[in-house]
Design an enzyme around this catalytic site. Structure first.
Site, PDB file in Angstrom:
ATOM      1  CG  HIS A  46      -1.882  -1.153   1.227  1.00 35.19           C
ATOM      2  ND1 HIS A  46      -2.885  -1.290   0.297  1.00 35.19           N
ATOM      3  CD2 HIS A  46      -1.974  -2.225   2.021  1.00 35.19           C
ATOM      4  CE1 HIS A  46      -3.550  -2.392   0.531  1.00 35.19           C
ATOM      5  NE2 HIS A  46      -3.014  -2.994   1.568  1.00 35.19           N
ATOM      6  CG  HIS A  79      -2.329  -8.311   2.090  1.00 35.47           C
ATOM      7  ND1 HIS A  79      -1.813  -7.906   3.283  1.00 35.47           N
ATOM      8  CD2 HIS A  79      -2.673  -7.178   1.420  1.00 35.47           C
ATOM      9  CE1 HIS A  79      -1.827  -6.576   3.330  1.00 35.47           C
ATOM     10  NE2 HIS A  79      -2.324  -6.126   2.223  1.00 35.47           N
ATOM     11  CD  GLU A 131      -3.555 -11.122   7.361  1.00 28.61           C
ATOM     12  OE1 GLU A 131      -2.921 -10.054   7.380  1.00 28.61           O
ATOM     13  OE2 GLU A 131      -3.776 -11.788   8.386  1.00 28.61           O
ATOM     14  CG  ASN A 224       0.880  -0.720   8.633  1.00 32.03           C
ATOM     15  OD1 ASN A 224       1.778   0.049   8.949  1.00 32.03           O
ATOM     16  ND2 ASN A 224       0.841  -1.297   7.439  1.00 32.03           N
TER      17      ASN A 224
END
Ligand code: SF4
Length: 281
Positions: A46, A79, A131, A224
Site C-alpha cells: 500500500h 497478504h 489477507e 497500519n
C-alpha cells in the site's frame, strides 16, 4: 541571535516489516529475470511511490487471475491469496512467485488444519482486506466478523476456532474473543496478531512523549499507517499524515523537535526524503 537547530527523531520501530520486505524483494527478483512480463495480483504494497516505481519498470497490477497472461511471472503479495486463486493461476500456466508473508502463511495453515478437523472458522478482521479474503479461502464456510457486536449475533454449535487478521489491535481481538467465550463451549483461540504492528505503535507512543510534533509517513490506503496516525493523535501532540515529502505542512516545520514514524509499507528512501526536506524547511 543564534538560531536553534531543528531536531528530528525517528521512532525505534518503523518502515518496512519482514513480510513487506520479502514481497518487494520477490518482485525485484522477478523484474531482474528480464525473461517475461511481470504481474502482481493486487498492489504489491500500500504505497503509491513503490507501485509507481515498479510500474515504470514494466510491472503490471491486476485484480483477477483472468487478467494474467499465461506466459508471465505473477507475484503474490504479502497478504497472500486463497488456494482457489492460486489454482486459477496455475491453470493459466503463469509462473507464480510467492511473496506471502511467513506469518500469514502460518495463519493460513492453522485455518486449514482446524477446518479439516471439523471446527467452525471465525475470522476477525476487515472482510474487504486481502489477507482476510485469502485466509477465508482455507476454511469450509468461514465466518468473518469485525467487532464484538457481530460476535454477539453469532449462533454456533460444535467446536469453534477463532483467528484474526495479523494487523488488528490486540485489545480489539480480546474483546471479540471474550464475547465468543460466553457463547461457545468448545472454543479454540488462535493468537496470530503480528508484533510488527504493535511494536511500531508502542515505539510511536514513546516517541510522542519526547517530541513537540509528529509526522506519520505512509500510503493513504495503508491500514497500519492509519492506525499509527490514530495512535499519534491519541497522545494529543500535533501530528500529520503525509504520503511523501511534498505533503509536509509548513506548520510542522515550525516545531523544534519533530518525531517521524512510518507504516510497514513505507520504504526507507521515502523516510529519508522527508527527513531531508524537513531539515531544509
Ligand atoms: S505486518 Fe506482520 S504479518 Fe503483516 S506483512 Fe508485515 S510481518 Fe507480515
Amino acid at each position: 541571535m543564534k538560531k536553534n537547530k531543528k531536531t528530528i527523531i525517528r521512532a525505534d520501530e518503523m518502515g518496512f516489516c519482514l513480510g513487506v520486505r520479502r514481497a518487494v524483494g520477490t518482485l525485484e527478483e522477478a523484474v531482474n529475470f528480464e525473461d517475461s512480463e511481470v504481474y502482481t495480483l493486487g498492489p504489491i504494497i500500500h504505497n503509491p511511490r513503490v507501485i509507481n516505481d515498479f510500474a515504470v519498470r514494466g510491472v503490471k497490477t491486476v485484480e483477477s487471475p483472468e487478467d494474467v497472461p499465461s506466459d508471465c511471472r505473477v507475484i503474490i503479495r504479502a497478504h497472500g491469496i486463497p488456494p482457489q486463486t492460486r489454482e486459477a493461476l496455475n491453470r493459466r500456466g503463469s509462473l507464480v512467485m510467492d511473496g506471502t508473508c511467513p506469518k500469514v502463511i502460518a495463519s493460513q495453515k492453522t485455518v486449514r488444519k482446524y477446518s479439516s478437523l471439523g471446527y467452525h472458522t471465525v475470522i476477525v478482521g476487515d472482510p474487504d482486506h486481502g489477507e482476510i479474503k485469502g485466509l477465508a479461502g482455507f476454511a469450509d464456510n468461514p465466518i468473518v466478523i469485525s467487532d464484538p457486536e457481530e460476535a454477539g449475533n453469532l449462533s454456533l454449535k460444535g467446536p469453534v476456532m477463532v483467528i484474526s487478521q495479523t494487523t488488528i489491535k490486540q485489545d480489539e481481538y480480546d474483546r471479540v474473543c471474550h464475547v465468543l467465550k460466553e457463547k461457545c463451549a468448545d472454543l479454540k483461540i488462535v493468537e496470530s496478531i503480528c508484533s510488527a504492528t504493535s511494536k511500531r505503535q508502542e515505539a510511536l507512543k514513546e516517541l510522542c512523549t519526547r517530541v513537540d510534533a509528529c509526522l506519520i509517513i505512509g500510503g493513504k490506503d495503508s491500514a497500519n499507517t492509519q492506525r499509527l496516525y490514530k495512535t499519534a493523535q491519541d497522545t494529543g501532540i500535533p501530528c500529520w499524515y503525509i504520503q511523501d515529502a511534498s505533503e509536509i505542512p509548513q506548520e510542522a516545520a515550525g516545531y523544534d523537535i519533530i518525531g517521524l514514524s512510518a507504516g510497514a509499507s513505507t520504504p526507507d528512501s521515502l523516510i529519508g526524503e522527508v527527513e531531508e526536506r524537513l531539515r531544509s524547511m
